[in-house]
Each structure stands twice: as C-alpha cells, then as structure tokens.
Motif scaffolding. Structure first.
Motif, PDB file in Angstrom:
ATOM      1  N   SER A  10       0.777  -1.241   0.000  1.00 47.78           N
ATOM      2  CA  SER A  10       0.000   0.000   0.000  1.00 47.78           C
ATOM      3  C   SER A  10       0.810   1.294   0.000  1.00 47.78           C
ATOM      4  N   VAL A  30      -5.466  -3.164  -2.277  1.00 53.35           N
ATOM      5  CA  VAL A  30      -4.389  -3.495  -1.341  1.00 53.35           C
ATOM      6  C   VAL A  30      -4.489  -4.978  -0.998  1.00 53.35           C
ATOM      7  N   SER A  32      -2.339  -6.912   1.065  1.00 55.04           N
ATOM      8  CA  SER A  32      -1.976  -7.305   2.425  1.00 55.04           C
ATOM      9  C   SER A  32      -3.114  -6.998   3.400  1.00 55.04           C
ATOM     10  N   ARG A  33      -3.535  -7.992   4.155  1.00 54.93           N
ATOM     11  CA  ARG A  33      -4.643  -7.791   5.092  1.00 54.93           C
ATOM     12  C   ARG A  33      -4.320  -6.733   6.146  1.00 54.93           C
ATOM     13  N   GLU A  35      -2.702  -4.131   5.821  1.00 61.62           N
ATOM     14  CA  GLU A  35      -2.642  -2.797   5.240  1.00 61.62           C
ATOM     15  C   GLU A  35      -3.971  -2.370   4.614  1.00 61.62           C
ATOM     16  N   LYS A  36      -5.024  -3.110   4.848  1.00 59.66           N
ATOM     17  CA  LYS A  36      -6.282  -2.905   4.130  1.00 59.66           C
ATOM     18  C   LYS A  36      -6.845  -1.491   4.263  1.00 59.66           C
ATOM     19  N   GLU A  37      -6.622  -0.833   5.382  1.00 53.46           N
ATOM     20  CA  GLU A  37      -7.186   0.505   5.584  1.00 53.46           C
ATOM     21  C   GLU A  37      -6.354   1.606   4.944  1.00 53.46           C
ATOM     22  N   ASP A  40      -7.611   4.554   2.521  1.00 56.45           N
ATOM     23  CA  ASP A  40      -9.046   4.818   2.669  1.00 56.45           C
ATOM     24  C   ASP A  40      -9.291   6.326   2.695  1.00 56.45           C
ATOM     25  N   LYS A  45     -11.303   2.339  -3.071  1.00 60.89           N
ATOM     26  CA  LYS A  45     -10.688   1.042  -2.807  1.00 60.89           C
ATOM     27  C   LYS A  45     -11.565  -0.069  -3.367  1.00 60.89           C
ATOM     28  N   GLU A  47     -11.821  -4.603  -3.525  1.00 60.87           N
ATOM     29  CA  GLU A  47     -11.338  -5.834  -2.910  1.00 60.87           C
ATOM     30  C   GLU A  47     -10.662  -6.745  -3.927  1.00 60.87           C
TER      31      GLU A  47
END
Length: 422
Positions: A10, A30, A32-33, A35-37, A40, A45, A47
């Motif tokens: 990210s 993104v 990597s779990r 780094e998901k936010e 934002d 964004k 999935e």
C-alpha cells in the motif's frame, strides 16, 4: 483515463492520489490484510482487482514478484506498468543479477552465494577480509538483515553470521557475501516503456540508516536526494548497457552502485518503484503523471519534463518502524492524527495513512507514516524547503533524520572530480 493500482504493502497511495487529482478515475487494491485501511478516503478502494482489470486503461503494480501476473495480463491485451519473470529474478536472485551485470559488460564486485551459514563462516575464516552480507530472495526486503562489515579481518562478519544462523536460520535460505569496496554510494534510475528508457534519468543518493550520521539499523531508506540528468557516465555505463536486455519490463528501473576513482561498480537492481524515491519523483517531475503512466503501459515514447536543481525527500516515521510489530503499533501509533500546524499539505505524501472526515490518521502496522519533500536550485535550498514542511507536521512519537542531504557537497565534489556527471 482509468487507472487500476495493485499494491501489496500500500505504498502507492500518493501516486494514486496524484493521478486522481489530475482528473482521472482511480481504483486501488491493497493485497496485504494488515494494510487494508491504508489509502481509505484518498482513493476508491476495491477488494478484487481482477474484477476491474478490463475497466482500466492501465493497470499499475508497485512491486517485484508480480512478473507472472503482469505477463499474463499483457498476453490478454491489457496495458500494464509492472515487471516480468526476468526482472523479478534480477532482484530476488542476487547471483543471477550479478551474472547479468557481467553479461552486459558492467563492472562487478567479487561475490559469493551461500545456502548455509557454516559454509559462509568457514569461507570468512579461511579468506579473511571485509565483506557485506545480503540476504537473497524475499528475505532481502527485510533490510535490517543486511550487514556491512566493519573489520578488515572479517571477525565481525563471522559474529553476525553466527547470530543469523541461530536467530534467522529459517528466514534466510540463501544469501550473498560481497567484497567491501569503499566509495560513494549512488543509484541511477529511469522509466522504461518496454523497449527504451525515457530520459532524463534520476541520479539519487539513499540514506539507509535510521539515525543521523548513518547510525542504527538499516531501514530501507530514511531519506533520498537526487537530480535529473540526460547524459552522464553514470547512466551510459550502467542502465545504458541494460536497455536492450530488459525488453518487456515496464516501469521505473534502478541500479544501485558504489563509485570511486577506479570506476563504477553496480551492487543490485531495483526493478520497481522505490520508497521514498517515488515521493522524490513526485516532487521533481513536472509532466502529468497520468499521461506518463499510460505512455509507459502503452509502450509509447514520452517527453519527460523535470525540475532543474535538486530534490530531497525525508521519511517521517513512528514506532515500531523500521521493524514490524503489530502490538507496538496498536499501542503507540494506531489512529494517531497527522496534524498540520498550517493547512498546507504540498510536498507531504500519505504513506500508511487513511483519510477520515478530513483528518489524516495512521494505520497499517509498520509506522511508515508520511514522506516530506522539497526542491531548490541548491541542496541547501531543497533542505530548507523540505524541513520547513516537516516542522509544519505534528504526529505523536514521530521521528526523522535531520541530516538528509548534508553529505551532498562531499559526494557531488567527488563525482565531479571522477568525471561521472558528464
């Protein structure tokens, strides 16, 4: 135009945001779990990026090891900024990278590949000297594992190898030991459109250690300085010799070197965006980024316009950087605000940050928070602009190096003396 960004960790937020500001449509995935936010609020964004690949005019990947995917997408007729299987191997297989340097006619430093620590320890004991230890494969992304020997008899390298064997034996499967060569460390990078480099090239200088005066753990980079040049020995004797060998690769391609009065000695390839090199480029490139990225992906020629003078980028971080520790980040840094004393965000780039109700908040896990840049006709001017922007920021527990660019006067004098900038 429509741009789809695919990032593992990210760190493309600033580029995606810049292209959005230019009036293009942007979607951002993104992988990597943890780094998901990140990103934002700055960009839209998504999935599953595969569901949007035909929507995009260009798909942009930020890292190595996407080579298989990029080649598949190109075969499907899609326009892609990203690597190839060959470019991935250049970065992850250090011995292969060294072989390719020699095949292209570049000077190389003697190096040896090892797959176990006992063999390497025996080598140093029987061949005393000063060496640099570099993990190969994905372990090299963890920059704290690289070690530059300090003692001429190699005893400190033996100590480090013994510690690595005990603590990181399962993480480091292969590593390279390289003979130490003194000089100025400098990198040369340029954008490649699948068949040629788009000049000017970026001559840049990394500051890898965590603290001033190059003390502390390696971080990847705590800051970078650079300038743009079209025709130098540094380019002609490095990237210039590789231009016909990397056909199919699309994106920024960088080669890090040690230079001295005897010549130019390439160290390693970085066939991807670099950080904070990308932020340095955002500061120094005058061309529209959307037009540049599309031209690269489409294999088109492009007249790259850049600032004259010098640019500088400073990493502003928080704990646990340069390490990754979720509990430490959650305790000290998660959701901490990035406060601007004056409402000026020019030259300040969000990294592991999200935008919530107009406020920048820290997220992710590593503490790589923001990068701040500056430019000027002299390095002193660039430093003054960058650090004045840093002082406009408040983040709890923030830290940064205050000496980025200070060694420029010595380094540039040496490069001029050795005739490497002409």
């Amino acid at each position: 135009m429509k741009f789809l960004f695919v990032t593992r960790y990210s760190l493309l937020t600033a580029l995606a945001n810049q292209i959005l500001k230019e009036g293009h449509e942007v979607k951002y995935a993104v992988l990597s779990r943890s780094e998901k936010e990140v990103g934002d609020g700055f960009v839209e964004k998504v999935e599953n990026w595969e569901e949007h690949k035909t929507w995009a005019d260009a798909i942009i990947f930020d890292d190595s090891d996407f080579g298989d995917i990029c080649e598949r997408l190109r075969k499907e007729g899609l326009k892609v900024v990203g690597g190839t299987r060959y470019s991935d191997k250049l970065e992850f297989d250090r011995e292969f990278g060294s072989e390719e340097m020699r095949a292209a006619g570049l000077n190389t430093i003697p190096s040896w590949e090892f797959q176990d620590f006992d063999s390497a320890i025996h080598f140093v004991r029987t061949t005393p000297g000063r060496y640099v230890v570099k993990p190969s494969g994905k372990a090299q992304n963890d920059k704290v594992l690289s070690y530059v020997g300090q003692e001429e008899d190699g005893k400190d390298v033996i100590t480090i190898l013994e510690r690595y064997r005990k603590g990181w034996g399962k993480k480091i499967r292969r590593f390279q030991m390289q003979k130490f060569v003194s000089g100025v460390e400098v990198a040369v990078g340029a954008f490649y459109n699948g068949s040629k480099f788009l000049l000017p090239a970026l001559i840049n200088f990394e500051h890898k250690k965590m603290m001033n005066n190059d003390i502390g753990p390696s971080t990847g980079e705590m800051g970078t300085t650079g300038f743009w040049a079209s025709d130098t020995r540094l380019f002609n004797e490095t990237l210039g010799k590789l231009e016909s060998r990397i056909n199919g690769y699309v994106g920024y391609f960088d080669i890090n070197c040690i230079v001295n009065s005897r010549g130019i000695y390439p160290l390693e390839f970085t066939p991807r965006f670099g950080y904070p090199t990308l932020n340095l480029q955002l500061e120094g490139i005058l061309s529209k980024w959307g037009e540049l990225m599309y031209a690269l992906a489409a294999g088109q020629d492009f007249q790259l316009r850049t600032k004259k003078g010098l640019q500088l980028a400073v990493v502003v971080a928080v704990p646990p950087f340069p390490f990754t520790d979720y509990d430490t980040f959650k305790k000290f840094s998660e959701d901490a605000p990035v406060v601007f004393k004056k409402p000026l965000t020019e030259g300040v780039y969000p990294c592991e940050v999200k935008l919530v109700e107009g406020e920048w908040l820290l997220t992710g896990t590593s503490g790589y928070s923001v990068v701040v840049s500056g430019s000027g006709s002299t390095m002193d001017d660039a430093r003054k602009e960058a650090y004045s922007r840093v002082k406009n920021i408040q983040i709890p527990n923030m830290f940064y190096r205050t000496d980025i660019g200070e060694r420029w006067h010595r380094d540039s004098d040496l490069l001029q003396t050795w005739g490497l900038l002409t």
